[in-house]
Design a protein around this motif. Structure first.
Motif, PDB file in Angstrom:
ATOM      1  N   LYS A 102       0.574  -1.266   0.016  1.00 26.85           N
ATOM      2  CA  LYS A 102       0.091  -0.086   0.010  1.00 26.85           C
ATOM      3  C   LYS A 102       0.741   1.288  -0.160  1.00 26.85           C
ATOM      4  O   LYS A 102       0.474   2.145  -0.558  1.00 26.85           O
ATOM      5  CB  LYS A 102      -0.831  -0.050   1.316  1.00 26.85           C
ATOM      6  CG  LYS A 102      -1.938  -0.929   0.985  1.00 26.85           C
ATOM      7  CD  LYS A 102      -3.249  -0.745   2.255  1.00 26.85           C
ATOM      8  CE  LYS A 102      -2.654  -0.759   3.653  1.00 26.85           C
ATOM      9  NZ  LYS A 102      -3.661  -0.665   4.559  1.00 26.85           N
ATOM     10  N   ASN A 137       2.772   1.130  -3.832  1.00 24.30           N
ATOM     11  CA  ASN A 137       1.867   0.963  -4.990  1.00 24.30           C
ATOM     12  C   ASN A 137       0.674   1.998  -5.105  1.00 24.30           C
ATOM     13  O   ASN A 137       0.106   2.060  -3.979  1.00 24.30           O
ATOM     14  CB  ASN A 137       1.460  -0.514  -5.151  1.00 24.30           C
ATOM     15  CG  ASN A 137       2.727  -1.397  -5.197  1.00 24.30           C
ATOM     16  OD1 ASN A 137       3.359  -1.530  -6.479  1.00 24.30           O
ATOM     17  ND2 ASN A 137       3.039  -2.070  -4.482  1.00 24.30           N
ATOM     18  N   ILE A 159      -2.762   3.316  -5.111  1.00 16.65           N
ATOM     19  CA  ILE A 159      -4.185   2.870  -4.984  1.00 16.65           C
ATOM     20  C   ILE A 159      -5.322   3.482  -5.669  1.00 16.65           C
ATOM     21  O   ILE A 159      -5.335   4.910  -5.592  1.00 16.65           O
ATOM     22  CB  ILE A 159      -4.605   2.998  -3.288  1.00 16.65           C
ATOM     23  CG1 ILE A 159      -3.317   2.134  -2.367  1.00 16.65           C
ATOM     24  CG2 ILE A 159      -5.783   2.778  -2.872  1.00 16.65           C
ATOM     25  CD1 ILE A 159      -3.412   2.302  -1.018  1.00 16.65           C
ATOM     26  N   PHE A 189      -5.770  -1.647  -6.267  1.00 18.10           N
ATOM     27  CA  PHE A 189      -4.560  -1.131  -6.686  1.00 18.10           C
ATOM     28  C   PHE A 189      -4.741  -0.589  -8.383  1.00 18.10           C
ATOM     29  O   PHE A 189      -5.104  -1.215  -8.955  1.00 18.10           O
ATOM     30  CB  PHE A 189      -3.510  -2.037  -6.763  1.00 18.10           C
ATOM     31  CG  PHE A 189      -3.077  -2.113  -5.184  1.00 18.10           C
ATOM     32  CD1 PHE A 189      -2.360  -1.303  -4.369  1.00 18.10           C
ATOM     33  CD2 PHE A 189      -3.506  -3.467  -4.587  1.00 18.10           C
ATOM     34  CE1 PHE A 189      -1.876  -1.811  -3.035  1.00 18.10           C
ATOM     35  CE2 PHE A 189      -3.106  -3.832  -3.092  1.00 18.10           C
ATOM     36  CZ  PHE A 189      -2.311  -2.882  -2.503  1.00 18.10           C
ATOM     37  N   HIS A 220      -6.562  -5.565  -8.756  1.00 23.38           N
ATOM     38  CA  HIS A 220      -6.062  -4.614  -9.861  1.00 23.38           C
ATOM     39  C   HIS A 220      -7.042  -4.159 -10.469  1.00 23.38           C
ATOM     40  O   HIS A 220      -8.119  -4.962 -10.922  1.00 23.38           O
ATOM     41  CB  HIS A 220      -4.904  -5.580 -10.468  1.00 23.38           C
ATOM     42  CG  HIS A 220      -3.736  -5.746  -9.931  1.00 23.38           C
ATOM     43  ND1 HIS A 220      -2.427  -5.975 -10.394  1.00 23.38           N
ATOM     44  CD2 HIS A 220      -3.443  -5.401  -8.341  1.00 23.38           C
ATOM     45  CE1 HIS A 220      -1.592  -6.296  -9.443  1.00 23.38           C
ATOM     46  NE2 HIS A 220      -1.901  -5.858  -8.337  1.00 23.38           N
TER      47      HIS A 220
END
Length: 260
Positions: free
Chosen positions: A47, A50, A52, A82, A100
């Protein structure tokens, strides 16, 4: 002293015998709370490193599907979407789920997303991460593996993350075994059916994955979770039972209404 040490090791190995939700014998040595801590640390790291997604529709869709699924398992689960175009989702010990945006864009409906998330939850319910960590690490390195998760740039850290099932995020691929994949498929199929989702859409989902991979789209899910020619056959063999579970769920008023 040597005999006492050998006896201690033997007792530890015997106590490591466990049974998966499908009745398969497992070697589970590491304490679940340590593995859960690894999952929590790995998720926090992801978190922080990457992006969000702030797409309200995507987040609502993923949260809705995951909530209906996890209501069948109990516990509080954190779900994060993400911003990533790869077609992937994952679940970690400690009740963490990542989805994703690329996967959300690919699926046609709630049932197809439930098939992927249910599969990933199946890995957690079966304690596959613990099983892999137990098999791959010695007693003396168990604690080191737990600590290594906070240092994904190191070789040991990458190995630990790979065993958890998220190594691809850090450049290392340690695919689940065929046994683990089939088990997660079966558990995920039943889980989505018990929540009221249509298990037959799992077949359509895997067909879409195959088509997408032939079109050159990045299929991280397929690379970290090997696709076997028998996957759809295995799902079909279990489908009648899953459909019955869905019918029972619907008769109990379980009718998911999650939209993209």
């Amino acid at each position: 002293m040597l005999k006492k040490s050998l006896f201690t090791v033997l007792v530890g190995l015997l106590s490591a015998c466990a049974t998966s939700p499908t009745g398969r014998s497992q070697f589970i040595y590491m304490p679940d709370n340590q593995v859960d801590q690894m999952g929590l640390q790995a998720f926090d790291s992801m978190k922080s490193k990457n992006p969000i997604s702030r797409n309200a529709d995507y987040n609502q869709f993923a949260q809705c599907v995951a909530l209906d699924l996890t209501q069948q398992t109990g516990g509080q689960w954190e779900v994060v979407v993400f911003e990533d175009e790869t077609l992937n989702a994952f679940a970690l010990p400690g009740n963490k789920i990542g989805v994703h945006t690329g996967l959300i864009k690919l699926v046609d409906n709630q049932d197809q997303l439930a098939a992927v998330i249910g599969h990933e939850i199946g890995h957690v319910l079966s304690r596959h991460s613990n099983e892999r960590l137990s098999q791959e690490t010695a007693v003396s390195t168990g604690l080191s593996m737990v600590q290594a998760v906070t240092q994904p740039q190191t070789a040991l850290g990458q190995t630990a993350l790979g065993l958890l099932g998220v190594g691809a995020q850090y450049g290392v691929l340690l695919p689940y075994s065929r046994v683990h994949e089939t088990e997660a498929d079966t558990i995920g199929l039943d889980l989505m059916a018990k929540a009221g989702f249509d298990p037959r859409q799992s077949i359509n989902l895997w067909k879409k994955m195959d088509q997408a991979s032939q079109g050159g789209q990045p299929i991280e899910f397929m690379s970290t979770h090997p696709s076997h020619g028998s996957r759809i056959d295995n799902l079909n063999q279990h489908m009648n039972h899953a459909v019955q579970l869905q019918q029972q769920a619907r008769s109990q008023g379980k009718q998911p209404h999650c939209t993209k």
